[in-house]
Scaffold this motif. Structure first.
Motif, short mmCIF file in Angstrom:
data_model
loop_
_atom_site.label_atom_id
_atom_site.label_comp_id
_atom_site.label_asym_id
_atom_site.label_seq_id
_atom_site.Cartn_x
_atom_site.Cartn_y
_atom_site.Cartn_z
N ASN A 1 0.83 -1.21 0.00
CA ASN A 1 0.00 0.00 0.00
C ASN A 1 0.86 1.26 0.00
O ASN A 1 0.72 2.14 0.85
N VAL A 2 1.74 1.34 -0.98
CA VAL A 2 2.71 2.43 -1.02
C VAL A 2 2.04 3.79 -1.27
O VAL A 2 2.65 4.83 -1.01
N ASN A 3 0.82 3.78 -1.76
CA ASN A 3 0.07 5.02 -1.97
C ASN A 3 -1.11 5.15 -1.01
O ASN A 3 -2.07 5.87 -1.29
N GLY A 4 -1.00 4.48 0.11
CA GLY A 4 -2.09 4.50 1.08
C GLY A 4 -3.13 3.44 0.77
O GLY A 4 -3.09 2.79 -0.28
N GLY A 5 -4.06 3.27 1.70
CA GLY A 5 -5.08 2.24 1.52
C GLY A 5 -6.44 2.72 1.95
O GLY A 5 -6.71 3.92 2.03
N ALA A 6 -7.31 1.77 2.26
CA ALA A 6 -8.72 2.07 2.50
C ALA A 6 -8.96 2.93 3.73
O ALA A 6 -9.98 3.62 3.82
N MET A 7 -8.06 2.91 4.70
CA MET A 7 -8.25 3.76 5.88
C MET A 7 -8.16 5.24 5.50
O MET A 7 -8.73 6.09 6.19
N ALA A 8 -7.47 5.53 4.41
CA ALA A 8 -7.35 6.92 3.95
C ALA A 8 -8.18 7.18 2.70
O ALA A 8 -8.87 8.19 2.61
N ILE A 9 -8.12 6.25 1.75
CA ILE A 9 -8.78 6.47 0.46
C ILE A 9 -10.25 6.06 0.50
O ILE A 9 -11.10 6.71 -0.13
N GLY A 10 -10.55 4.99 1.23
CA GLY A 10 -11.94 4.54 1.33
C GLY A 10 -12.12 3.13 0.80
O GLY A 10 -11.29 2.60 0.06
N HIS A 11 -13.26 2.54 1.17
CA HIS A 11 -13.55 1.14 0.82
C HIS A 11 -15.00 1.01 0.36
O HIS A 11 -15.85 0.53 1.10
N PRO A 12 -15.29 1.44 -0.88
CA PRO A 12 -16.62 1.17 -1.44
C PRO A 12 -16.69 -0.31 -1.80
O PRO A 12 -16.03 -0.76 -2.74
N LEU A 13 -17.43 -1.08 -1.06
CA LEU A 13 -17.29 -2.54 -1.02
C LEU A 13 -17.15 -3.19 -2.39
O LEU A 13 -16.22 -3.94 -2.66
N GLY A 14 -18.10 -2.94 -3.27
CA GLY A 14 -18.08 -3.60 -4.58
C GLY A 14 -17.03 -3.08 -5.52
O GLY A 14 -16.74 -3.70 -6.54
N THR A 15 -16.43 -1.95 -5.21
CA THR A 15 -15.46 -1.31 -6.10
C THR A 15 -14.01 -1.63 -5.74
O THR A 15 -13.12 -1.56 -6.60
N THR A 16 -13.76 -2.00 -4.51
CA THR A 16 -12.41 -2.06 -3.98
C THR A 16 -11.45 -2.91 -4.81
O THR A 16 -10.30 -2.52 -5.05
N GLY A 17 -11.85 -4.09 -5.24
CA GLY A 17 -10.96 -4.96 -6.00
C GLY A 17 -10.46 -4.33 -7.28
O GLY A 17 -9.26 -4.39 -7.61
N ALA A 18 -11.36 -3.72 -8.04
CA ALA A 18 -10.98 -3.06 -9.30
C ALA A 18 -10.19 -1.78 -9.02
O ALA A 18 -9.28 -1.43 -9.77
N ARG A 19 -10.56 -1.06 -7.96
CA ARG A 19 -9.80 0.15 -7.59
C ARG A 19 -8.37 -0.22 -7.25
O ARG A 19 -7.41 0.40 -7.72
N ALA A 20 -8.19 -1.26 -6.44
CA ALA A 20 -6.86 -1.67 -6.04
C ALA A 20 -6.06 -2.18 -7.24
O ALA A 20 -4.84 -1.97 -7.33
N THR A 21 -6.74 -2.84 -8.17
CA THR A 21 -6.07 -3.32 -9.38
C THR A 21 -5.56 -2.16 -10.21
O THR A 21 -4.42 -2.17 -10.70
N ALA A 22 -6.39 -1.13 -10.38
CA ALA A 22 -5.96 0.04 -11.14
C ALA A 22 -4.77 0.72 -10.45
O ALA A 22 -3.78 1.08 -11.10
N THR A 23 -4.85 0.88 -9.14
CA THR A 23 -3.76 1.51 -8.40
C THR A 23 -2.48 0.70 -8.50
O THR A 23 -1.39 1.25 -8.72
N LEU A 24 -2.58 -0.61 -8.35
CA LEU A 24 -1.41 -1.48 -8.42
C LEU A 24 -0.74 -1.40 -9.79
O LEU A 24 0.48 -1.19 -9.90
N LEU A 25 -1.53 -1.56 -10.87
CA LEU A 25 -0.94 -1.63 -12.20
C LEU A 25 -0.32 -0.31 -12.63
O LEU A 25 0.74 -0.29 -13.28
N HIS A 26 -0.93 0.79 -12.28
CA HIS A 26 -0.35 2.09 -12.63
C HIS A 26 0.92 2.36 -11.83
O HIS A 26 1.88 2.96 -12.35
N GLU A 27 0.96 1.91 -10.58
CA GLU A 27 2.18 2.07 -9.79
C GLU A 27 3.29 1.16 -10.31
O GLU A 27 4.47 1.56 -10.36
#
Length: 503
Positions: free
Chosen positions: A424-450
């Motif tokens: 979580n080099v760019n922060g995680g759900a405690m800061a960015i948020g956790h919209p339940l159904g979105t989180t997996g795709a959000r994290a995938t986008a963040t991971l791949l761009h990083e």
């Protein structure tokens, strides 16, 4: 082969010698015998020499005129035992686009007056337009979503696809595996592409936690109380967080420090523009609750991050779920609205069309754990997914592990002995948020761009999260443009459904 050559040669030698000895003119037979002994071996060894030359030449291939007739090495048999050329894996499933909306605080953030379909449509449109594909080519769209009634949200998502300009011929469905729903959607699309059902698909997620509140709105089956694990499925998620903290001795200080790091990293990533490549600005409106006046706005920044968060302030917050507990509003994930989408296709098709490959989908694993400590899910799912990809934990360069609660996040990182400089080099759900159904795709986008930003030194990445009712999920991605000519993934014996490289 050499054994049979010797036997046949010996037989021929004896037959020719016998014939030459019994011939009326022995000198004629002897001359024939000598000629055969002279020329047959030469022919044999000459042919063998030509064959060996051909083998060597076969390892050099001349590319077509478009490439200027360049000669390049190909894989020899010895190398092929160890690895396989990526060009042989045109059926690999790859990600060519991954976008999300900004994530906003539910009920008081930027999307509080935005319907789910108006959050989802922009990211669907973005993954199509950025790649230039004909939307009619999309084989299926799978959207993860959790809180809204299933039929209602399925309708919302279908509407969103029309808002995005996707034709009626493209089907859509929703999937609900709670917090891993959109990662499950991506895995479903990857599996369908791998199976040959279609070549192009979209996996994503959407959640409006403003519109759809958490919690059961139905009567609980009384039989549930006769089975402890069934009863534990109904525990509030915050209580399971307290259970993890108590059972595995995760202190309040450790949790607050994890929350602080999450905010600090997310604030730095925002200030440095690291999210700009993944966030699609959304034109929407904010409604004044007192006057009803509508104000047009463009939402492009996560609004739950606290740049000025301090450990002393976090320490002042009271426990929410247990009087003497350690789980607070500050060290838990934020209730959030947002959407994300990922476009996947076969590698061969992406290369043919000249599309950049953000990442290669290598493996996916969903596991079950004790519902009372559901937060430990990533500690089980991550090793399972990494093993399925033919890798070791030491091979992973970057992690996106959802911070549902600091207690479970700290525990999972600790038990797996993860290097926190990779998590979580760019922060995680405690800061960015956790919209339940979105989180997996959000994290995938963040991971791949990083991973793209980090370049060749960042080859493998993992997305993982815990799941309500006692599960965990994880997926392994390989950075697309970092892949060298050969794959060195370790062979495994089972559950390798999505990657030929690991065979």
């Amino acid at each position: 082969m050499s054994q049979w050559t010797g036997i046949i040669g010996s037989f021929c030698f004896r037959a020719i010698y016998a014939w030459s000895s019994s011939a009326p003119h022995n000198w004629i037979g002897l001359a024939v015998f000598v000629a055969i002994l002279t020329f047959v071996p030469r022919c044999y060894y000459g042919m063998e020499h030509v064959r060996r030359q051909q083998v060597i030449l076969d390892h050099l291939k001349l590319e077509g005129p478009r490439d200027g007739g360049k000669v390049e090495a190909s894989v020899c048999m010895a190398q092929e035992v160890q690895s396989r050329k990526l060009e042989d894996h045109d059926d690999d499933v790859v990600v060519v686009a991954a976008y999300r909306t900004a994530l906003c605080k539910a009920r008081r953030g930027g999307f509080k007056d935005t319907p789910a379909e108006d959050m989802l449509a922009p990211v669907l449109k973005a993954v199509v337009e950025s790649t230039g594909i004909n939307p009619a080519e999309i084989g299926d769209i799978v959207i993860g979503t959790v809180l809204a009634p299933g039929a209602q949200r399925a309708t919302d998502c279908r509407i969103a696809s029309f808002f995005a300009g996707i034709p009626e011929t493209v089907p859509l469905r929703t999937v609900n595996r709670q917090c891993s729903s959109s990662l499950q959607a991506i895995a479903d699309v990857a599996a369908a592409i791998k199976c040959g059902f279609y070549e192009i698909g979209i996996g994503g997620g959407v959640e409006s936690m403003t519109k759809d509140a958490m919690g059961l709105d139905r009567k609980v089956n009384p039989r549930t109380q006769t089975c402890q694990q069934a009863a534990d499925c109904l525990l509030p998620m915050g209580v399971t967080s307290e259970n993890v903290a108590a059972r595995f001795n995760v202190t309040r200080e450790e949790q607050d420090k994890a929350a602080l790091v999450s905010h600090q990293r997310a604030a730095a990533a925002t200030a440095e523009g690291r999210f700009k490549d993944e966030i699609i600005p959304v034109q929407t409106k904010i409604v004044d609750p007192t006057t009803g006046d509508e104000k047009p706005v463009v939402i492009s920044v996560d609004d739950g991050i606290r740049p000025n968060a301090a450990l002393a302030d976090l320490a002042k917050l009271k426990p929410v779920f247990k009087k003497d507990g350690t789980t607070t509003a500050g060290n838990s994930s934020q209730i959030t609205d947002g959407a994300a989408a990922v476009l996947l296709m076969k590698r061969g098709l992406a290369v043919k069309r000249g599309l950049p490959i953000l990442g290669v989908f290598r493996s996916f694993a969903a596991v079950g754990v004790d519902p009372a400590i559901m937060g430990v899910g990533p500690a089980v799912a991550i090793p399972a997914a990494v093993k399925q990809a033919g890798l070791e934990l030491s091979d992973i360069d970057l992690y996106e592990v959802n911070e549902a609660f600091a207690s479970q996040f700290v525990y999972c990182a600790k038990v797996l002995d993860l290097d926190m400089e990779k998590v979580n080099v760019n922060g995680g759900a405690m800061a960015i948020g956790h919209p339940l159904g979105t989180t997996g795709a959000r994290a995938t986008a963040t991971l791949l761009h990083e991973m793209k930003r980090r370049g060749k030194d960042c080859r493998y990445g993992v997305v993982s999260m815990c799941i309500g009712t006692g599960m965990g999920a994880a997926a392994v991605f390989e950075r697309g443009s970092s892949v060298d000519q050969y794959s060195y993934a370790r062979p495994i014996s089972e559950h390798n459904y999505l990657s030929r490289d690991a065979k």
